[in-house]
Design a protein around this motif. Structure first.
Motif, PDB file in Angstrom:
ATOM      1  N   PHE A 144       0.832  -1.453   0.037  1.00  0.00           N
ATOM      2  CA  PHE A 144       0.195   0.040   0.001  1.00  0.00           C
ATOM      3  C   PHE A 144       1.044   1.453  -0.197  1.00  0.00           C
ATOM      4  O   PHE A 144       0.363   2.039   0.289  1.00  0.00           O
ATOM      5  CB  PHE A 144      -1.283   0.036   1.159  1.00  0.00           C
ATOM      6  CG  PHE A 144      -2.637  -1.344   0.744  1.00  0.00           C
ATOM      7  CD1 PHE A 144      -2.811  -0.701   0.171  1.00  0.00           C
ATOM      8  CD2 PHE A 144      -1.663  -2.378   1.853  1.00  0.00           C
ATOM      9  CE1 PHE A 144      -4.497  -2.303   1.110  1.00  0.00           C
ATOM     10  CE2 PHE A 144      -2.524  -3.027   1.922  1.00  0.00           C
ATOM     11  CZ  PHE A 144      -3.918  -3.531   0.906  1.00  0.00           C
ATOM     12  N   ASN A 145       2.116   1.370  -0.359  1.00  0.00           N
ATOM     13  CA  ASN A 145       2.780   1.962  -0.225  1.00  0.00           C
ATOM     14  C   ASN A 145       2.830   3.570   0.894  1.00  0.00           C
ATOM     15  O   ASN A 145       2.935   4.740   0.421  1.00  0.00           O
ATOM     16  CB  ASN A 145       2.651   3.514  -1.642  1.00  0.00           C
ATOM     17  CG  ASN A 145       3.820   3.869  -2.002  1.00  0.00           C
ATOM     18  OD1 ASN A 145       5.273   3.183  -1.851  1.00  0.00           O
ATOM     19  ND2 ASN A 145       3.436   4.873  -2.328  1.00  0.00           N
ATOM     20  N   GLU A 148      -6.800   4.181   3.832  1.00  0.00           N
ATOM     21  CA  GLU A 148      -7.496   5.245   2.719  1.00  0.00           C
ATOM     22  C   GLU A 148      -6.981   7.061   3.196  1.00  0.00           C
ATOM     23  O   GLU A 148      -7.250   7.267   2.006  1.00  0.00           O
ATOM     24  CB  GLU A 148      -9.313   4.767   3.290  1.00  0.00           C
ATOM     25  CG  GLU A 148      -9.751   2.862   2.230  1.00  0.00           C
ATOM     26  CD  GLU A 148     -11.438   3.179   2.520  1.00  0.00           C
ATOM     27  OE1 GLU A 148     -12.221   4.196   3.618  1.00  0.00           O
ATOM     28  OE2 GLU A 148     -11.911   2.426   2.499  1.00  0.00           O
ATOM     29  N   ASP A 151      -4.375   7.514   4.283  1.00  0.00           N
ATOM     30  CA  ASP A 151      -2.811   7.517   3.078  1.00  0.00           C
ATOM     31  C   ASP A 151      -3.620   7.869   2.175  1.00  0.00           C
ATOM     32  O   ASP A 151      -2.728   8.438   1.027  1.00  0.00           O
ATOM     33  CB  ASP A 151      -1.920   6.222   3.428  1.00  0.00           C
ATOM     34  CG  ASP A 151      -1.002   6.332   2.492  1.00  0.00           C
ATOM     35  OD1 ASP A 151      -0.052   7.560   2.613  1.00  0.00           O
ATOM     36  OD2 ASP A 151      -0.667   5.416   2.418  1.00  0.00           O
ATOM     37  N   GLU A 152      -4.265   6.574   1.219  1.00  0.00           N
ATOM     38  CA  GLU A 152      -4.780   6.832  -0.100  1.00  0.00           C
ATOM     39  C   GLU A 152      -4.756   8.431  -0.578  1.00  0.00           C
ATOM     40  O   GLU A 152      -4.969   8.991  -1.224  1.00  0.00           O
ATOM     41  CB  GLU A 152      -5.420   5.820  -0.586  1.00  0.00           C
ATOM     42  CG  GLU A 152      -5.603   5.791  -1.961  1.00  0.00           C
ATOM     43  CD  GLU A 152      -6.899   4.423  -2.892  1.00  0.00           C
ATOM     44  OE1 GLU A 152      -7.199   4.334  -3.498  1.00  0.00           O
ATOM     45  OE2 GLU A 152      -7.065   3.981  -1.891  1.00  0.00           O
ATOM     46  N   LYS A 153      -5.700   9.122   0.588  1.00  0.00           N
ATOM     47  CA  LYS A 153      -6.710  10.399   0.167  1.00  0.00           C
ATOM     48  C   LYS A 153      -5.377  11.612   0.278  1.00  0.00           C
ATOM     49  O   LYS A 153      -5.490  12.171  -0.646  1.00  0.00           O
ATOM     50  CB  LYS A 153      -7.328  10.356   0.901  1.00  0.00           C
ATOM     51  CG  LYS A 153      -8.695  12.154   1.022  1.00  0.00           C
ATOM     52  CD  LYS A 153      -9.858  11.143   1.706  1.00  0.00           C
ATOM     53  CE  LYS A 153      -8.933  11.779   3.284  1.00  0.00           C
ATOM     54  NZ  LYS A 153     -10.579  12.328   4.290  1.00  0.00           N
ATOM     55  N   ASP A 185      -2.076  11.194   1.069  1.00  0.00           N
ATOM     56  CA  ASP A 185      -0.469  10.657   0.715  1.00  0.00           C
ATOM     57  C   ASP A 185       0.295  11.148   2.582  1.00  0.00           C
ATOM     58  O   ASP A 185       0.991  12.229   2.113  1.00  0.00           O
ATOM     59  CB  ASP A 185       0.062  11.309  -0.405  1.00  0.00           C
ATOM     60  CG  ASP A 185       1.425  10.596  -0.745  1.00  0.00           C
ATOM     61  OD1 ASP A 185       1.996   9.991  -0.119  1.00  0.00           O
ATOM     62  OD2 ASP A 185       1.849  11.718  -1.773  1.00  0.00           O
TER      63      ASP A 185
END
Length: 353
Positions: A62-63, A333, A335-337, A339
């Protein structure tokens, strides 16, 4: 009937040393002070100090960097509920109660049954008639008395509390006078995290149902910060089943209180049950934690929880109850939103599968 909880029957093993201590605790010819000391030794041996491990496979997938998993499945009955169950039974023993009673849908009942069994206190467990849990067998093996009662879980909590007051039994139900004790017990999770990391993480994510666990973790971090033990208080990330938890929905609405949901609008599944309710007993404490830590709240679907549970088994070798992954999913989620900048992040996984 409705299948509750989802935690598979565990062995509930405790050490031989704990069994010896339990025999001493049950011996009423001994002084109460000595019996309490022995029960404290049981708690120190068996409860808490659960694993905190860096999830490098998840980081790569998930980076995200420095993601840590706090795994509460290491407790004797496989969930975080052992922390509050043993705290409640210790209080009952200290106050010389002969009977401890509570309402449950499964996990908390097993935890209290084990704690009471080791203390030599009779345990009465009330379960709604329409609910079924495989963990009833464990409760019975631990000498708990099972009583079926009509109504919803919230109804059974209320009725069982009335019976406890009428019969002078120790009432171990959530909320009310028990909230401070349970929040204190859960605050130890924050202490364990800081002990391992050396400081508080940037974010800490956890599932919410009644809100006690979430509020307790937050209070633990606040206490450590006020005492100069940490440089910061984490941003707290709450997660629950989509539109089926008052804490999440109240936060989304921008409310400063926890608003009850319509019971008829809540659909239970074998994946979301540990998270949902129309009334969260410690909801306002949890809502306060989200708001005052500048945190966030997320609705998580059954599909995502099921997929994450499968992923953790395949990639990390962890058998995690799907609902217990909701906080981790929310953190990923987030983190995805936005960064997230490199730091340390903790997700609490509350129960094994």
């Amino acid at each position: 009937m409705i299948l509750r909880d989802g935690v598979k029957t565990a062995e509930n093993k405790v050490s031989s040393e704990t069994r010896k201590l339990s025999d001493f605790v049950k011996d009423k010819s001994k002084s109460l002070v000595d019996r309490l000391e022995s029960y404290e030794d049981i708690i120190n041996l068996e409860i808490g100090d659960t694993g905190l491990n860096r999830a490098k496979t998840l980081e790569r997938e998930f980076n995200i960097r420095q993601l840590y998993i706090k795994y509460e499945g290491d407790n004797p009955t496989g969930t975080q509920k052992d922390r509050i169950a043993f705290a409640q039974v210790y209080d009952a023993l200290r106050r010389e109660y002969d009977v401890v009673s509570l309402a449950t849908c499964g996990n908390y009942g097993v935890a209290v049954a084990l704690a009471a069994n080791l203390a030599g206190i009779h345990c009465k467990i009330y379960i709604p008639e329409s609910f079924h849990t495989d963990r009833i067998k464990e409760m019975e093996t631990l000498n708990a008395e099972i009583i079926r009662m009509q109504g919803s879980y919230e109804d059974v909590v209320k009725h069982s509390s009335i019976l406890a007051a009428q019969n002078d039994w120790y009432d171990a139900n959530p909320g009310g006078a028990n909230t401070p004790l349970q929040i204190s017990a859960y605050s130890q999770i924050a202490h364990e995290i800081v002990e391992e990391l050396g400081d508080a993480p940037k974010y800490c994510a956890a599932p919410v149902s009644n809100g006690t666990l979430f509020a307790g973790i937050y209070r633990g971090f606040v206490s450590l910060y006020k005492r100069g033990k940490t440089s910061r208080i984490p941003k707290m990330i709450a997660a629950s089943s989509t539109k089926k938890n008052p804490i999440i929905q109240s936060y989304k609405l921008g409310l400063d209180y926890c608003k009850d949901l319509n019971p008829e609008a809540i659909k239970e599944t074998k994946y979301n049950e540990p998270l949902i309710n129309w009334h969260s007993f410690d909801g306002e404490e949890a809502l306060y934690a989200i708001q005052n830590s500048n945190g966030d709240a997320y609705n998580i679907s059954d599909k995502k929880m099921k997929e994450m549970s499968s992923f953790l088994l395949k990639k990390e070798g962890l058998r995690i109850l799907p609902a217990s992954t909701s906080g981790l999913i929310a953190l990923l989620e987030l983190d995805e939103k936005i960064d997230l900048e490199p730091d340390r992040f903790v997700a609490v996984l509350t129960a094994k599968y």
